[in-house]
Enzyme design. Structure first.
Site, PDB file in Angstrom:
ATOM      1  N   ASN A  67       0.803  -1.218   0.000  1.00  0.00           N
ATOM      2  CA  ASN A  67       0.000   0.000   0.000  1.00  0.00           C
ATOM      3  C   ASN A  67       0.844   1.280   0.000  1.00  0.00           C
ATOM      4  O   ASN A  67       0.306   2.374   0.155  1.00  0.00           O
ATOM      5  CB  ASN A  67      -0.957   0.021   1.192  1.00  0.00           C
ATOM      6  N   HIS A 162      -9.296  -4.705  -1.029  1.00  0.00           N
ATOM      7  CA  HIS A 162      -8.251  -4.334  -1.990  1.00  0.00           C
ATOM      8  C   HIS A 162      -8.228  -5.406  -3.083  1.00  0.00           C
ATOM      9  O   HIS A 162      -8.456  -6.586  -2.791  1.00  0.00           O
ATOM     10  CB  HIS A 162      -6.848  -4.355  -1.342  1.00  0.00           C
ATOM     11  N   CYS A 256       0.373  -8.449   0.558  1.00  0.00           N
ATOM     12  CA  CYS A 256       0.252  -7.135   1.204  1.00  0.00           C
ATOM     13  C   CYS A 256       1.552  -6.682   1.866  1.00  0.00           C
ATOM     14  O   CYS A 256       1.771  -5.492   2.077  1.00  0.00           O
ATOM     15  CB  CYS A 256      -0.817  -7.157   2.290  1.00  0.00           C
TER      16      CYS A 256
HETATM   17  N1  ARG Z   1      -4.863  -3.368   8.010  1.00  0.00           N
HETATM   18  C1  ARG Z   1      -4.512  -2.976   6.686  1.00  0.00           C
HETATM   19  C2  ARG Z   1      -5.611  -2.094   6.109  1.00  0.00           C
HETATM   20  O1  ARG Z   1      -6.759  -2.346   6.370  1.00  0.00           O
HETATM   21  C3  ARG Z   1      -4.260  -4.170   5.822  1.00  0.00           C
HETATM   22  C4  ARG Z   1      -3.776  -3.815   4.456  1.00  0.00           C
HETATM   23  C5  ARG Z   1      -3.614  -4.996   3.552  1.00  0.00           C
HETATM   24  N2  ARG Z   1      -2.989  -4.639   2.334  1.00  0.00           N
HETATM   25  C6  ARG Z   1      -3.314  -5.113   1.121  1.00  0.00           C
HETATM   26  N3  ARG Z   1      -2.554  -4.790   0.132  1.00  0.00           N
HETATM   27  N4  ARG Z   1      -4.405  -5.796   0.906  1.00  0.00           N
HETATM   28  O2  ARG Z   1      -5.364  -1.159   5.415  1.00  0.00           O
END
Ligand code: ARG
Length: 262
Positions: A67, A162, A256
């Site tokens: 992210n 995501h 992630c």
């Molecule tokens: N706790 C994080 C959020 O909700 C997890 C992110 C997971 N990242 C991903 N690329 N799916 O933002």
């Protein structure tokens, strides 16, 4: 292959911004560190160059470097996070990109986008998700920045907030996906451009089977089912299951925790 990771020193469940997070189910910090080290070592063992960005106290989700932004060539589009809890991460990722020679591109305040977690390449197509964390308005800007067409898909199941939680390119013509995570129109789009779409079951999807990373002829997966094991191996991929239970508590898996830098 070069990737960016962030040590889980300050990783915890301090807030709840997706349905997986529950402050009552805290992270085992020692185990999280161990799982993260194993992932990092597994990359290094295969010759992947692993870069790290310094973790920041009070930013527990920085560990999810997928992210941080989206990288293409030497350009990095820095994420513009939806939730206030994650917004402060952007400046640290931006600084990392700058000091590592990337041309940094930023979005406007209302153009929400959470990086590679929301954008994956298959063949000549860049598939970009929206609906929960990203806004469609960011897609126009991404197209212009990267100077390429993109395929916008809408996510509709909040457990798969995501794109990288429900879509996994396996090669240039094959992807694994959880169909119900997408709206009807988006499913049709994916079916039209991807000749070989394999459906993950709900059980496989909630085990984050799609949140995997391909490294050479290996695939690092948070879990696998017997049914998919043989299909995936049929594409010439060797499966390595990497335990990431602590990160799953935050709604994240192997993918992630990893940002592709090339
Ligand atoms: N706790 C994080 C959020 O909700 C997890 C992110 C997971 N990242 C991903 N690329 N799916 O933002």
């Amino acid at each position: 292959m070069r990737v960016l990771m962030c040590p889980p020193e300050y990783f915890s469940i301090d807030y709840e911004i997706n349905p997986w997070m529950d402050k009552e189910k805290p992270v085992n910090g020692v185990l999280a560190q161990k799982q993260w080290e194993i992932l990092k070592q597994s990359y290094s063992d295969l010759g992947v160059e692993v870069e790290t960005v310094n973790p920041v106290e009070g930013l527990p989700d920085m560990v999810f470097t997928a992210n941080a932004g989206l990288v293409q060539d030497k350009k990095a589009i820095v994420s513009n996070f939806k939730y206030i809890e994650r917004k402060p991460e952007s400046v640290y990722f931006q600084n990392w990109f700058k000091s590592n020679g990337f041309e940094v591109l930023t979005l406007d305040e209302n153009e929400l986008f959470e990086g590679q977690g929301e954008a994956l390449v298959i063949g000549d197509n860049l598939i970009v998700g929206y609906g929960f964390r990203a806004s469609l308005s960011s897609h126009e800007k991404i197209k212009r920045f990267l100077n390429r067409e993109i395929v916008s898909v809408k996510l509709v199941d909040q457990r798969f907030y995501h794109l990288d939680t429900c879509f996994l390119p396996l090669n240039s013509t094959t992807a694994l996906y959880f169909p119900r995570a997408f709206d009807e129109e988006s499913r049709v789009k994916l079916q039209a451009i991807i000749p070989n779409l394999i459906e993950a079951s709900e059980e496989e999807a909630v085990n984050f089977i799609c949140n995997s990373v391909i490294v050479n002829d290996f695939i690092f997966m948070p879990s696998v089912s017997e049914r998919l094991r043989s299909q995936i191996e049929g594409f010439g991929l060797k499966i390595k299951v990497i335990e990431v239970s602590e990160f799953k508590k935050s709604g994240g898996g192997v993918r992630c925790l990893t940002l592709n830098l090339d």
